[in-house]
Structures are given as C-alpha cells and as structure tokens.
Motif scaffolding. Structure first.
Motif, PDB file in Angstrom:
ATOM      1  N   SER A 197       0.827  -1.209   0.000  1.00  0.00           N
ATOM      2  CA  SER A 197       0.000   0.000   0.000  1.00  0.00           C
ATOM      3  C   SER A 197       0.860   1.257   0.000  1.00  0.00           C
ATOM      4  O   SER A 197       0.517   2.266  -0.631  1.00  0.00           O
ATOM      5  N   PHE A 198       2.004   1.214   0.708  1.00  0.00           N
ATOM      6  CA  PHE A 198       2.912   2.365   0.725  1.00  0.00           C
ATOM      7  C   PHE A 198       3.433   2.668  -0.672  1.00  0.00           C
ATOM      8  O   PHE A 198       3.450   3.820  -1.120  1.00  0.00           O
ATOM      9  N   LEU A 199       3.857   1.623  -1.384  1.00  0.00           N
ATOM     10  CA  LEU A 199       4.407   1.807  -2.720  1.00  0.00           C
ATOM     11  C   LEU A 199       3.330   2.285  -3.686  1.00  0.00           C
ATOM     12  O   LEU A 199       3.592   3.125  -4.549  1.00  0.00           O
ATOM     13  N   THR A 212      -4.306  10.884  -0.960  1.00  0.00           N
ATOM     14  CA  THR A 212      -4.475  11.656   0.274  1.00  0.00           C
ATOM     15  C   THR A 212      -3.371  11.359   1.279  1.00  0.00           C
ATOM     16  O   THR A 212      -2.920  12.250   2.004  1.00  0.00           O
ATOM     17  N   ALA A 213      -2.915  10.115   1.326  1.00  0.00           N
ATOM     18  CA  ALA A 213      -1.894   9.720   2.306  1.00  0.00           C
ATOM     19  C   ALA A 213      -0.574  10.459   2.117  1.00  0.00           C
ATOM     20  O   ALA A 213       0.239  10.528   3.039  1.00  0.00           O
ATOM     21  N   LEU A 214      -0.355  11.010   0.926  1.00  0.00           N
ATOM     22  CA  LEU A 214       0.896  11.713   0.641  1.00  0.00           C
ATOM     23  C   LEU A 214       0.640  13.177   0.293  1.00  0.00           C
ATOM     24  O   LEU A 214       1.392  13.781  -0.486  1.00  0.00           O
ATOM     25  N   SER A 215      -0.388  13.739   0.875  1.00  0.00           N
ATOM     26  CA  SER A 215      -0.734  15.134   0.578  1.00  0.00           C
ATOM     27  C   SER A 215       0.393  16.092   0.964  1.00  0.00           C
ATOM     28  O   SER A 215       0.505  17.188   0.414  1.00  0.00           O
ATOM     29  N   HIS A 216       1.244  15.677   1.918  1.00  0.00           N
ATOM     30  CA  HIS A 216       2.353  16.541   2.342  1.00  0.00           C
ATOM     31  C   HIS A 216       3.428  16.678   1.264  1.00  0.00           C
ATOM     32  O   HIS A 216       4.335  17.509   1.398  1.00  0.00           O
ATOM     33  N   LEU A 217       3.342  15.904   0.188  1.00  0.00           N
ATOM     34  CA  LEU A 217       4.317  15.995  -0.902  1.00  0.00           C
ATOM     35  C   LEU A 217       3.736  16.661  -2.146  1.00  0.00           C
ATOM     36  O   LEU A 217       4.420  16.786  -3.162  1.00  0.00           O
ATOM     37  N   ASP A 249      10.330   0.480  -1.850  1.00  0.00           N
ATOM     38  CA  ASP A 249       9.369   0.090  -0.819  1.00  0.00           C
ATOM     39  C   ASP A 249       9.726   0.746   0.519  1.00  0.00           C
ATOM     40  O   ASP A 249       8.852   1.250   1.232  1.00  0.00           O
ATOM     41  N   ARG A 250      11.006   0.712   0.872  1.00  0.00           N
ATOM     42  CA  ARG A 250      11.454   1.317   2.135  1.00  0.00           C
ATOM     43  C   ARG A 250      11.332   2.833   2.086  1.00  0.00           C
ATOM     44  O   ARG A 250      10.996   3.479   3.081  1.00  0.00           O
ATOM     45  N   SER A 269       5.458   7.840   4.247  1.00  0.00           N
ATOM     46  CA  SER A 269       4.071   7.706   4.695  1.00  0.00           C
ATOM     47  C   SER A 269       3.932   8.149   6.151  1.00  0.00           C
ATOM     48  O   SER A 269       4.923   8.281   6.869  1.00  0.00           O
ATOM     49  N   ASN A 270       2.698   8.386   6.559  1.00  0.00           N
ATOM     50  CA  ASN A 270       2.406   8.754   7.954  1.00  0.00           C
ATOM     51  C   ASN A 270       3.358   9.840   8.446  1.00  0.00           C
ATOM     52  O   ASN A 270       3.982   9.719   9.496  1.00  0.00           O
ATOM     53  N   TRP A 271       3.442  10.894   7.680  1.00  0.00           N
ATOM     54  CA  TRP A 271       4.380  11.985   7.964  1.00  0.00           C
ATOM     55  C   TRP A 271       4.045  12.683   9.284  1.00  0.00           C
ATOM     56  O   TRP A 271       2.882  12.900   9.573  1.00  0.00           O
TER      57      TRP A 271
END
Length: 216
Positions: free
Chosen positions: A90-92, A114-119, A159-160, A166-168
């Motif tokens: 899911s992260f990738l 949405t999970a990466l809105s900070h980018l 992946d790493r 994620s989860n910034w």
C-alpha cells in the motif's frame, strides 16, 4: 539532450527509461493504453491495480521491447495480458500514485493520494530526485559503494522509501532511525554534515536554487 520535457517541465534523461519498457498486464487486459508514467525510471507499480509493473516475458524470459507484433503481445507470441503479477504494498502504491499524478497533472485522471498530501507541492522533477536520493542513500548504507547512474537499478529500495514518506513525519523518523541505528548506538557520534550530506547538498541546496529561480 540531457533532459526530457514533460508537460513543460524539463526532467533529466536519467529519470526516463524508454528502452526498457514496463507494463501493467491488468491495464492492458481492460484495454487501457500504455501509460507514459510507466516509462519513468522509478515507476515500479501500477497504483490503479496495485500490482508491480512487469518488464520481462514469462514465456521467453526476455526483456519486453517496444518492437513487438502488438501492444499486448511479446515477440515470442505470449499474450502480455496473461503475465503473472505480484501485489504491491500500500505504501508503494501511494507513492506511485503521487508520481503518476505529477506526470499527468490532471486530478480527474490521476488524483494525488491523500496519504501523501504533504508531498503535493513538489514538482515531478523534485519528486523524482527525492526518491532517487533516498534510494541511493539506502543502497550505500547497505554497504555498496559503486555509484549507480541508472535509476531503475535502485527500484528494490523504493518500498522502504515509500514507507518512510508515509504517515508523515513519523514514517520519516522511523526511516532515519532504521537507516542510521548503527551510528546512533555507537560510542562516537559522526559529524552531522558528513552523515547527512545527501540531505544538505542534494536536496536542500537544490530546493533553494529552484525556489530562487521560480517565478513569483
């Protein structure tokens, strides 16, 4: 000749890998066109079907080429829509969704996850460079000292990197802790500038230059 222009933005040619095509068999199976996003060197997964992109034929074990009878057929005759696929984390998938959105710049076609809105403020060039720098950092921290220019060779580290973004900011804190745990626990602490030269020289300095030249 050192850049490829994508929607008016110049991206280094190292970020594009046209000679080594990748496909999503599930996209081809539903009749979707080959995506320009797949040709990015750091494109590793399809965020729509949440599977890893495929670059080799299952039947002949050869790399895929654009010179083939049909878009959905390998030169050996294998139906590419039947290629085996591997699920992506899911992260990738979120990270690839951000990369895809940065390519097309069309929220209705490729919404930013949405999970990466900070980018979301990053340009395609900035996002590609950040992924490369973080992947290369992991590559060297794993004990490899040979310089790698081909971005696609660093795909195993994405992946790493994706988990770290994620989860910034907690994911990034974990990324730093896992990457530098040997240095953190050692009796002699290394110089910050030496340990984090990738952060200062390759990311911060470049961002300042970009900001200085960016129109108001």
């Amino acid at each position: 000749k050192a850049y490829t222009r994508i929607h008016g933005e110049d991206v280094p040619n190292t970020e594009v890998c046209i000679r080594k095509p990748k496909v999503c068999p599930l996209c081809l199976a539903v009749g979707s066109a080959c995506e320009a996003f797949w040709d990015l060197s750091q494109a590793a997964a399809c965020p729509i079907h949440r599977v890893m992109l495929v670059s080799h034929c299952d039947s002949c074990a050869s790399p895929l080429l654009w010179r083939r009878p049909k878009v959905t057929q390998c030169r050996c005759g294998m139906d590419l829509t039947r290629l085996a696929t591997q699920p992506a984390t899911s992260f990738l998938c979120d990270l690839m969704g951000a990369l895809r959105s940065a390519v097309y710049r069309n929220p209705s076609l490729a919404p930013w996850p949405t999970a990466l809105s900070h980018l979301q403020h990053l340009t395609l060039r900035q996002l590609c460079k950040m992924l490369w720098v973080m992947s290369e950092t992991l590559y060297h921290r794993d004990g490899s000292f040979v310089e790698i220019k081909a971005r696609w060779k660093l795909l195993p580290y994405l992946d790493r990197v994706a988990a770290g973004l994620s989860n910034w900011p907690y994911g990034f804190q974990t990324f730093l802790s896992d990457t530098y745990k040997k240095d953190i626990t050692s009796s002699s602490q290394p110089v910050f500038r030496t340990l984090f030269d990738w952060l200062i020289v390759r990311l911060v300095k470049t961002s300042r230059v970009s900001a200085a030249t960016r129109p108001p």
